[in-house]
Design a protein around this motif. Structure first.
Motif, PDB file in Angstrom:
ATOM      1  N   SER A   1       0.925   3.419 -18.945  1.00  0.00           N
ATOM      2  CA  SER A   1       1.855   4.415 -18.389  1.00  0.00           C
ATOM      3  C   SER A   1       3.293   4.164 -18.702  1.00  0.00           C
ATOM      4  N   SER A   2       3.699   2.766 -18.578  1.00  0.00           N
ATOM      5  CA  SER A   2       4.940   2.439 -18.899  1.00  0.00           C
ATOM      6  C   SER A   2       5.533   2.486 -20.530  1.00  0.00           C
TER       7      SER A   2
ATOM      8  N   TRP B   1       3.680  -1.629  -4.927  1.00  0.00           N
ATOM      9  CA  TRP B   1       3.011  -3.080  -5.450  1.00  0.00           C
ATOM     10  C   TRP B   1       4.096  -3.991  -5.378  1.00  0.00           C
ATOM     11  N   ASN B   2       5.262  -3.609  -5.269  1.00  0.00           N
ATOM     12  CA  ASN B   2       6.245  -4.597  -5.339  1.00  0.00           C
ATOM     13  C   ASN B   2       6.268  -5.436  -6.696  1.00  0.00           C
ATOM     14  N   GLU B   3       5.909  -4.693  -7.698  1.00  0.00           N
ATOM     15  CA  GLU B   3       6.077  -5.266  -9.036  1.00  0.00           C
ATOM     16  C   GLU B   3       6.335  -4.311  -9.967  1.00  0.00           C
ATOM     17  N   LEU B   4       6.790  -4.654 -11.243  1.00  0.00           N
ATOM     18  CA  LEU B   4       7.033  -3.710 -12.267  1.00  0.00           C
ATOM     19  C   LEU B   4       5.474  -3.407 -13.139  1.00  0.00           C
TER      20      LEU B   4
ATOM     21  N   ALA C   1       6.917   8.666 -10.572  1.00  0.00           N
ATOM     22  CA  ALA C   1       5.639   7.868 -10.341  1.00  0.00           C
ATOM     23  C   ALA C   1       5.873   6.240 -10.590  1.00  0.00           C
ATOM     24  N   LEU C   2       6.350   5.904 -11.535  1.00  0.00           N
ATOM     25  CA  LEU C   2       6.787   4.505 -11.777  1.00  0.00           C
ATOM     26  C   LEU C   2       7.513   3.826 -10.579  1.00  0.00           C
TER      27      LEU C   2
ATOM     28  N   LEU D   1      -0.981   8.271 -21.581  1.00  0.00           N
ATOM     29  CA  LEU D   1      -0.880   8.472 -20.188  1.00  0.00           C
ATOM     30  C   LEU D   1      -2.456   9.051 -19.718  1.00  0.00           C
ATOM     31  N   GLY D   2      -3.143   9.777 -20.574  1.00  0.00           N
ATOM     32  CA  GLY D   2      -4.555  10.156 -20.122  1.00  0.00           C
ATOM     33  C   GLY D   2      -5.295   8.748 -20.056  1.00  0.00           C
TER      34      GLY D   2
END
Length: 197
Positions: A70-71, A57-60, A49-50, A104-105
């Motif tokens: 999420s990260s 999105w072309n970014e972290l 997913a990450l 994450l929720g």
């Protein structure tokens, strides 16, 4: 696709948390291994997913509340798996996996899309402090879980009441070592994040 993968990972994390809770309630030593497998499967989906987020999105995934949480949940999940396997403390997930589920929720609830303008986090001098801060938070979260479990285990030993906590939690020496490693990782990473920012 990204949100669906996040929800699937959330379900696997939730299953791991439930398995840890059942294992603690029933004093079943086999279920933490199954919970670790569910955690590992959730981490694989979360990795995917990450990765999808980064390519889309072309970014972290560091900009915005949802991607950041999420990260952070992902890294805490990895810290939980490392502590469970290398630290011989399978049951530390009893405290850490629910933290991953909640983070994450919340991330899924607020939406996992970057906030701000495009290319907001492209410079290495902007990414580095964010990554160091994430690593620092993970170290301190693992240290918190180990410290909490240490205090509960110590209380059981001091009162000479050898109940479920005594049978389920790792020995004090293991929790002490795990907490120390979390602090050794967490404080320098946060310090470097502040110095580089």
């Amino acid at each position: 696709m990204t949100e669906g993968l996040h929800l699937a990972a959330l379900l696997l994390y939730g299953a791991a948390a439930v398995l840890m809770g059942i294992s603690f309630a029933r004093n079943d030593g086999r279920l933490p291994t199954v919970a670790s497998g569910s955690l590992a499967a959730g981490l694989l989906l979360h990795s995917w997913a990450l990765f999808e987020f980064s390519t889309l999105w072309n970014e972290l995934p560091l900009v915005g509340l949802g991607p950041f949480l999420s990260s952070l949940a992902y890294l805490i999940g990895i810290g939980t798996l490392i502590a469970s396997t290398l630290g011989h403390a399978l049951t530390v997930g009893l405290v850490l996996i629910p933290v991953v589920v909640v983070m994450l929720g919340v991330a899924a609830g607020v939406g996992i899309a970057p906030a701000g303008g495009a290319q907001a986090f492209q410079s290495n001098w902007v990414v580095l402090p964010g990554l160091l801060a994430l690593v620092g938070y993970v170290g301190l979260t693992v240290a918190f879980a180990a410290g909490l479990m240490y205090l509960m285990q110590f209380r059981e030993l001091k009162s000479k009441h050898f109940g479920a906590i005594f049978r389920f939690f790792p020995p004090l020496e293991t929790l002490d070592r795990l907490g120390r490693l979390g602090l050794i990782l967490g404080f320098p990473a946060l310090t470097l994040a502040l110095l580089v920012a």
